[in-house]
Each structure stands twice: as structure tokens, then as C-alpha cells.
Design a protein around this motif. Sequence first.
Motif, PDB file in Angstrom:
ATOM      1  N   UNK A 124      41.128  44.289  47.125  1.00  0.00           N
ATOM      2  CA  UNK A 124      40.353  43.446  48.122  1.00  0.00           C
ATOM      3  C   UNK A 124      38.912  43.824  47.895  1.00  0.00           C
ATOM      4  N   UNK A 125      38.462  44.865  47.851  1.00  0.00           N
ATOM      5  CA  UNK A 125      37.038  45.441  47.531  1.00  0.00           C
ATOM      6  C   UNK A 125      36.517  44.662  46.321  1.00  0.00           C
ATOM      7  N   UNK A 128      29.933  39.628  48.352  1.00  0.00           N
ATOM      8  CA  UNK A 128      29.514  39.775  49.698  1.00  0.00           C
ATOM      9  C   UNK A 128      28.745  40.907  49.724  1.00  0.00           C
ATOM     10  N   UNK A 180      46.242  47.772  44.714  1.00  0.00           N
ATOM     11  CA  UNK A 180      46.279  46.452  45.632  1.00  0.00           C
ATOM     12  C   UNK A 180      44.982  46.707  46.827  1.00  0.00           C
ATOM     13  N   UNK A 181      44.763  47.921  47.072  1.00  0.00           N
ATOM     14  CA  UNK A 181      43.873  48.350  48.189  1.00  0.00           C
ATOM     15  C   UNK A 181      42.390  48.187  47.506  1.00  0.00           C
ATOM     16  N   UNK A 237      39.055  35.367  51.410  1.00  0.00           N
ATOM     17  CA  UNK A 237      40.452  35.765  50.846  1.00  0.00           C
ATOM     18  C   UNK A 237      40.568  37.434  51.001  1.00  0.00           C
ATOM     19  N   UNK A 238      39.538  38.157  50.621  1.00  0.00           N
ATOM     20  CA  UNK A 238      39.659  39.405  50.728  1.00  0.00           C
ATOM     21  C   UNK A 238      39.796  40.067  52.168  1.00  0.00           C
ATOM     22  N   UNK A 239      39.238  39.485  53.265  1.00  0.00           N
ATOM     23  CA  UNK A 239      39.148  39.829  54.463  1.00  0.00           C
ATOM     24  C   UNK A 239      40.622  39.440  55.076  1.00  0.00           C
ATOM     25  N   UNK A 298      37.297  41.770  45.391  1.00  0.00           N
ATOM     26  CA  UNK A 298      36.996  40.196  45.748  1.00  0.00           C
ATOM     27  C   UNK A 298      35.828  40.212  46.678  1.00  0.00           C
ATOM     28  N   UNK A 299      35.561  41.382  47.202  1.00  0.00           N
ATOM     29  CA  UNK A 299      34.390  41.401  48.223  1.00  0.00           C
ATOM     30  C   UNK A 299      33.186  41.916  47.731  1.00  0.00           C
ATOM     31  N   UNK A 315      35.262  36.035  49.583  1.00  0.00           N
ATOM     32  CA  UNK A 315      35.194  37.057  50.900  1.00  0.00           C
ATOM     33  C   UNK A 315      36.292  36.862  51.839  1.00  0.00           C
ATOM     34  N   UNK A 322      43.465  38.575  53.362  1.00  0.00           N
ATOM     35  CA  UNK A 322      44.866  38.743  52.701  1.00  0.00           C
ATOM     36  C   UNK A 322      44.992  40.266  52.251  1.00  0.00           C
ATOM     37  N   UNK A 323      43.861  41.233  52.336  1.00  0.00           N
ATOM     38  CA  UNK A 323      43.966  42.517  51.716  1.00  0.00           C
ATOM     39  C   UNK A 323      43.657  43.419  52.483  1.00  0.00           C
ATOM     40  N   UNK A 324      44.079  44.729  52.475  1.00  0.00           N
ATOM     41  CA  UNK A 324      43.822  46.041  53.207  1.00  0.00           C
ATOM     42  C   UNK A 324      43.050  46.783  52.210  1.00  0.00           C
TER      43      UNK A 324
END
Lengths: 293, 294
Positions: free
Chosen positions: A8-9, A15, A4-5, B110-112, A11-12, B108, B114-116
Motif C-alpha cells: 500500500x505504501x 503522493x 501486503x502492508x 487504490x492504496x487508500x 502505491x502511495x 493513491x 484497497x490496502x492497509x
Amino acid sequence: MKMHRLLGLGYLTPYILGLLVFTAIPFGGSLYLSFTSYDLMSEPRWTGLANYERLFTRDRTFIKSLNVTLLYVFLTVPLKLAFALFIAAILNHKLMFIGLFRTAFYVPSILGGSIAIAVLWRYIFATEGLANMALATLGLSPVDWFGDPTNALFTITLLRCWQFGSAMVIFLAALQSIDRSLYEAAAIDGAGKVRTFFFITLPLLTPVIFFNLVMQMVQAFQEFNGPYIITQGGPLKATYLLPLYIYDEAFKKFNMGYASSIAWVLFTIVTALTLVAFWSSKKWVYYAGDKRS
Amino acid sequence: MTELATFNDLQTAPRARLKLISTAFRYILLFAVGFVMLYPLIWLVGASFKTNSEIFAGAGFLPEKPTADGYIKGWQTSTPYTFGRFFWNSFQIILPKVIGTAISCTLTAYAFARFDFPLKKILFGSVIAILLLPNVVTRIPQYILFRDLGWLDSFLPLWVPSALAGDAFFVFMLVQFLRSLPTDMEEAARVDGANSIQTLIYIVVPMLAPALISVCLFQFMWTMNDFLGPLIYLSSVDKYPVSLALKLSIDTTEAFEWNRILAMSVLTIAPALIVFFAAQRYFIEGISSGGIKG
């Protein structure tokens, strides 16, 4: 949770890629270029502080351009914000057609940086243009808008003040969110309209004033379309703002190193002023629920 | 009327009159400001139908002898292309830019929101930094980069950075919006076995729709108005978007053919105006929620 951690990256990724390629690396690159002489043909040649030395000791155009830019920013930003706040305060009463007025006042902001509007400005402030005709109706003598150095800069300030709409909408939204009971309490305590505005409304608005101030300042320092189209930087370089100078040096004369050093001076000034704003905000910006205030 | 009521009327009458005067004063001021705001635009539209000799002859906006001459001749331009070509070019920049912005900024945000993940604070700090960074600083190395990639005189430099979530303002706005939305729908979807991509597409994007529409509209406007980008990156006239084409027509015809310039100015701002009036709700909400430049 490990998966999960990293998700996030994931999806980033776009960017981060953009951040590195189009912002971070160019940012460092421009600092490096500012210490070189580079004409795009041969490799950049390291010249140390020579560019900066030339800027501050021998380059009259730069000093003039720097002064004009500071004058422009310190004239335009407060005027625009004060006007936006004034109109927002008037709109913040139970009036009919508020939506209509808000829309009308916002239209110029939508057309914002459009070249067409800069073109229109040339016609309005031409010797026989609309502005002088309006002055004539009021019995005033015509003004030489583009021939006089001070007036020329002011026409660009007027153009940007004309676009006060977006700052106004932000102010209006903040005004409408103020708790009405505060006003009632003030009225019971016998405070008049003016006192209420300065002691209740204004303090509660400081967060948005701060936001508008920083955003408008950063933007004003980058003004390009107005002077480029309306006055071409003239007369006597009275509207030759730093972005115009950087453009000419970089993309007309291809002095990439020298242009980068001008860009870095501009960046340093904007950053310094932004930091001053952030630092001083602790003293004058009120955040609801903030115990210190 | 009882005596008491009369007495009360006498007491409140001056105050009511004062209130009336202050309201009237507000309306007069608002109308005056509205007039100053809008008259230049009304004049622009009117003057674009005037003959060249009439444009500087009076302050009125109604043309005496209306003519579409400015539009017909302006549309032809002094280049081998018509303005239709320049609109098509603008469209070719706008379409990928708007779509790319919507997709990349959604991912971007969504990531910021909803996620850690590691470095989250620093990365979000970079969004704010880009928001405040004057573009002037990165422009020259970007130009050199695009030259090395062989992208000069193409549309790519004008939209690729935005398609990689380069417009921090939109990221910021979507993050703010997403943070204000409750997460229970998403959790329900997760319990039902949806993975994060499915949750994004079927739950988050529909909820995000109003903010996303604002993003697309603003990006459309700003791209339509963008001048400096095309000025730096495009050199052949056949690739000019409308903003550059308008500047070109000033350079070539302004000395005498004013109505052509004004007519083409009207056409240039028309798409933005139409979109604004069709969807103004999204603009006003967009700015009020996120704060915006302009």
C-alpha cells in the motif's frame, strides 16, 4: 501479510513524495519565512515578530485589505449558497426539461475562474455596459459599478454568485436522495410546504450545506482572478483582497518574508473559521443513523 | 356524469388551478434565471462579431454589420506570436498535467481504498488537510523551490505537483468512488493468481473509468482557466498560455479594440465549452458524487 502492508505504501510513493516536497516542507518554510526579512537576493534575515507587529500596528493597507476580504467572504458565501439552494429546491420537482435547466445553470461554473469571464464582467458592468442598459429598460438610473467602492466589491460577489452551479448540483443530488415517505408522513400530519421545508428538508440537507459552506469559504478567501482583472483592487483599495496584497508583496516587490506573514494571517483566519464550522457542526449537522440527534 | 363525480370535480378544481399556477411560476422563474445565466455568454459571442463602435451601442447580441475583424486581428495579437502559439503552450501544460493526475491519483486512491498499511489514518488525514489548505500559504516557498531547481519560466512548476497527486480533491473523489465499488472481481482475479498491479490495470481501472474521465475533464478545465500559476512562473511571452495571453492583449489593446478582446475571450472559453457539452454527464456525476469547488 507483511508484504501486503508495505505494498500500500508502495502505491502511495508519488503522493508521499508530493506531499513532502510541495506541501509539507513549503508549509513549514512559509511559517519560518514569516519571521524573516527576505528579498530573494541575500539570505533570509531573522526578524522575530517584526513582520506581524508591522502588519497589525502600522500597515493601513493590510487592515483595509483584511476588512475587505472578510466583507467579501461573508457577503459572497451565504448569498451564493442561499441562491444555489433556492434554485435546487425549485428544480427538485417533477418538471420537464430539468436536465436542460441544470445544464444551463451549470455552464457559468464550468467557465469559473476563466480570465475571459472576468473580461466579460468588465464589459457588462462598464458605464455603458449591459448591466446599466438592463437597468435603463426597467426605468432605473445607471449605476457607477467600478467607480464606487461598495459597488465594485459587489460586482465580484455577483460574478461568484453567477457561478452557483456546482453548489446547486450538490444540493440537488442531496434533495433527490431524500426519502419521499418522509414528505408523505409530514403531509398526513398536516404540515404545509414551508414547515416541511424547514423541519424536514433543511435538517436532512445540513451535511451538504456544511460541506458547501466550508469549501466555498476556503475558496472565497483565495479569490484572486476576479479583483485582479476586473477592478485591479480598486477603487480606493475597495477590492484589494488579501491574495492580491500577498501577490504584490511577494512577486512585485519581492518582500517574501513580509508576504509570508500576510499569508499566515490569512491561513490562521481560514483555519479558525473551518474549526469553528467543524466544532459547531456537532450541534447543527444531522447525519442519518446518528443516534445522538 | 354522476352527481358524485361533479361534486368531486368542484372540490378538486381550485386545488388543480393552484398547482398549475405554482408550476407556471416555477417555469417562469427558471426561465428568468436561465436567461440571466446565459445571456452574458450569448452577448459575448454576438458582440465578438460586432464593430468596435457597435459594442456599447445597444443591449442586443446580434451584430448589425457582422465582421470577423476581431478574430482576424485578435488572432495576430500585438506580439510576434499568434494565438495559435498560446493555445499550443496551454496544450503543452495540459497534456502532462492531465495524464500525470490520472495516473498518480489512481495509484493513491487504490492504496487508500484497497490496502492497509502503517500510518494510513494520518496519511489520509493529510489528503483532507491539503483539500482545505489555502494554496496561498505554500506558494512562496514553492516559488523559491522552483527557482532553486531552475524551473522558473518553464512549464514544469505548472504540472509536476499535480503529477504527484497534489490535487487532493481528485484523490478524495477517486477514493470515495473506489470504496463504493464491490471487491469480488478483484478477489477473483487474485485467486486466479493476478498480482496487485495486474488487478489494478485489468480490473480496477476499467471500473474506475467514469470517475477517471471526470477527473481528466475537470483537470482540463481548471488548467485551461488557471491564471495565477502562469502569472507567477512564466515570464517570457513565447511561453504564455491562453489565459496570460488574453490578459496581455487587454493591457495592450483594450482602450480601443474591444472586439479583438471579446473575440479572443470567446476562443479562450470555446475548448472548455465544447468539452463540457460533449461530456456533461461526467461533470454532473462527478460533482454529485464527490462534491466540487467552483
